[in-house]
Structure formats: C-alpha cells, structure tokens
Design a protein around this motif. Structure first.
Motif, short mmCIF file in Angstrom:
data_model
loop_
_atom_site.label_atom_id
_atom_site.label_comp_id
_atom_site.label_asym_id
_atom_site.label_seq_id
_atom_site.Cartn_x
_atom_site.Cartn_y
_atom_site.Cartn_z
N ALA A 187 0.90 -1.15 0.03
CA ALA A 187 0.38 0.24 0.33
C ALA A 187 0.69 1.81 0.03
N VAL A 188 1.57 1.16 0.74
CA VAL A 188 2.85 2.27 0.72
C VAL A 188 3.54 2.67 -0.72
N ARG A 189 4.08 1.70 -1.47
CA ARG A 189 4.83 1.75 -2.67
C ARG A 189 3.68 2.13 -3.99
N LEU A 190 2.46 1.82 -3.67
CA LEU A 190 1.07 2.62 -4.63
C LEU A 190 0.92 3.69 -4.01
N PHE A 191 0.87 3.77 -2.76
CA PHE A 191 0.81 5.59 -2.59
C PHE A 191 1.70 6.36 -3.27
N LEU A 192 3.02 5.91 -3.09
CA LEU A 192 4.16 6.78 -3.36
C LEU A 192 4.03 7.14 -5.41
N ARG A 193 3.85 6.28 -5.58
CA ARG A 193 3.98 5.60 -6.80
C ARG A 193 3.29 6.50 -7.73
N GLU A 194 1.85 6.53 -6.92
CA GLU A 194 0.73 7.59 -7.62
C GLU A 194 1.19 9.37 -6.72
N VAL A 195 1.53 9.37 -5.67
CA VAL A 195 2.13 11.24 -5.95
C VAL A 195 2.77 11.20 -6.60
N ARG A 196 3.87 10.61 -6.99
CA ARG A 196 4.83 10.48 -8.21
C ARG A 196 4.39 10.96 -9.56
N ASP A 197 3.42 9.95 -9.66
CA ASP A 197 2.80 10.47 -10.91
C ASP A 197 1.79 11.70 -11.16
N PHE A 198 0.62 11.90 -10.33
CA PHE A 198 -0.15 13.21 -10.09
C PHE A 198 0.85 14.51 -10.36
N GLN A 199 1.90 14.34 -9.15
CA GLN A 199 2.78 15.43 -9.38
C GLN A 199 3.52 15.54 -10.24
N SER A 200 3.84 14.80 -11.39
CA SER A 200 4.96 14.74 -12.29
C SER A 200 3.23 15.26 -13.31
N LYS A 201 2.44 15.46 -13.35
CA LYS A 201 1.72 15.99 -14.28
C LYS A 201 0.69 17.29 -13.59
N SER A 202 0.83 16.98 -12.45
CA SER A 202 0.90 18.65 -11.96
C SER A 202 1.62 19.56 -12.11
N ARG A 203 2.83 19.07 -11.72
CA ARG A 203 3.99 20.62 -11.58
C ARG A 203 4.64 20.26 -13.25
N GLY A 204 4.36 19.52 -13.92
CA GLY A 204 5.02 19.63 -15.88
C GLY A 204 5.93 19.01 -14.75
N ILE A 205 6.57 17.77 -14.58
CA ILE A 205 8.31 17.87 -13.76
C ILE A 205 8.08 15.91 -14.01
N SER A 206 9.12 15.66 -15.33
CA SER A 206 9.25 14.82 -15.29
C SER A 206 10.72 13.47 -14.12
N TYR A 207 9.47 12.61 -13.88
CA TYR A 207 10.44 11.82 -12.53
C TYR A 207 11.00 10.38 -12.88
N GLU A 208 11.57 10.12 -14.51
CA GLU A 208 11.83 9.08 -14.58
C GLU A 208 13.14 9.13 -14.58
N LYS A 209 14.03 7.93 -13.37
CA LYS A 209 14.90 7.93 -14.25
C LYS A 209 16.04 7.85 -14.57
N LYS A 210 17.68 8.72 -15.02
CA LYS A 210 18.34 9.28 -16.13
C LYS A 210 19.06 7.47 -16.09
N ARG A 211 19.32 7.56 -17.75
CA ARG A 211 19.95 6.14 -17.81
C ARG A 211 21.34 5.96 -17.65
#
Length: 203
Positions: free
Chosen positions: A143-167
């Motif tokens: 449940a904690v992992r899913l919550f963090l994923r939801e926060v990441r996805d929403f904040q990424s869309k909300s703030r226009g910032i990509s959180y994808e890990k750089k290779r």
C-alpha cells in the motif's frame, strides 16, 4: 558542550570562547572527540525515526510500534503534507502542468514526492535496524509503494516535471575500449581485427 583547552598564555576569558563551535578563538590545537561522527544520512535517519515514533505516541488513541502497519505509515505521510513546501496544482488550476507558473495560485503546498520517497527509504532501514523483521516492515508494504507511485504520477502531471530515472551513461574508458579502428587495404574495409600486409589506411 566540550571546550578545548588552549596551550600557551592565552587569555581564557568569556570573550574568547566561541560557543557551539568546539574551539577557542586563540587556540592553536584542537582535540577531536573520540566518539564517531554520524554521516548526514545517519543523522537524518535517526531524526526521521524519532519523528515517526513521536507521531505514534501522540496519536489518539496512542499506537504502538510493534502493531504498526502500512495504514499507519500512510496516515503519517498525509500528516506530513501540512509541512510541505512544494506547490501541487489541482487539475482545475490554469497552471496545471506548468513547471514555472507565471503567477501565484491558491493550490495547496505538499511534500514533494522525492522527499517522501527518500523518507520511506530511511524509515524502512531504521525499522530493521531497531529489530523489526523485513517481512513485517510496514514501510515496505504494498500500500505504501502504491501510494508513493500515485503521488509521483500526479505531481509529475501537476508540476510538469518528469520523474523518470535517467539512464547511466557508460564511462569514457568503456566507450574508448569499444571504439573500432577501421583498416582498409586498397579501399576494402577489413575490420578492426584484420591481419594485413602492404599499405594500410587507418581511419
């Protein structure tokens, strides 16, 4: 607080003692404390653990650490949002998806996803260091992992910032070792491992 004894004829008056810095203004020697100094990560992990334990103790009704579950961790993360400093735009906000809004808006401040993710990592490690079993670790709950994923996805869309890990790019030494030298004999490419005689052109 430890004070260092200065050598020589230094005047040990109150004006010469710099409090909180562990040295004297006129001192020529310093005594290093024998206690090992914790790293910044270890200090932060200790503070985070104490904060979480204090949160459980102050909760009404009080909650015990042995009975802590992922649900308690989610409540703790939502509780921390009131101390956040990151503007998270609502979907009906005109600045939704803009990384640099041109004007202020009434959208709430929240804890940034990166801060929450790092916090959970430290608390997960602290839980096991304090005797918790890895399979019972509430900070590693699904449940904690899913919550963090939801926060990441929403904040990424909300703030226009990509959180994808750089290779990670391969090191320059690895690149150099992989480069091939083209060898030609009379205009014919023989490859890097060709054995040849006569005139060659190395490109």
């Amino acid at each position: 607080m430890d004070f260092v004894t200065a050598q020589g004829n230094n005047d040990l008056t109150g004006n010469n003692i710099v409090q909180g810095t562990n040295f004297l203004a006129n001192s020529t020697t310093m005594i290093v404390s024998s206690a090992p100094q914790l790293s910044r990560y270890e200090n932060q992990k200790r503070r985070d653990w104490n904060t979480f334990c204090q949160y459980l103790a102050n909760h009404y009704p009080p909650r015990s650490l042995p009975n802590c579950s992922g649900a308690y961790v989610l409540e703790f993360l939502r509780y921390l949002d009131q101390f956040g400093k990151t503007k998270v735009h609502n979907q009906n906000c005109p600045f939704f998806g803009l990384p640099n809004p041109p004007a202020p808006c009434p959208c709430p401040l929240r804890q940034a996803w990166g801060s929450l993710d790092a916090l959970i990592g430290r608390l997960r490690a602290a839980y096991e260091e304090h005797g918790g079993k890895p399979e019972m670790n509430p900070f590693a709950a699904r449940a904690v992992r899913l919550f963090l994923r939801e926060v990441r996805d929403f904040q990424s869309k909300s703030r226009g910032i990509s959180y994808e890990k750089k290779r990670k790019r391969p090191s320059s030494a690895a690149n150099n070792s992989k480069q091939k030298i083209a060898v030609t004999i009379d205009g014919v490419d023989c490859g890097a491992s060709a054995i040849f005689c006569g005139r060659t052109n190395v490109i």
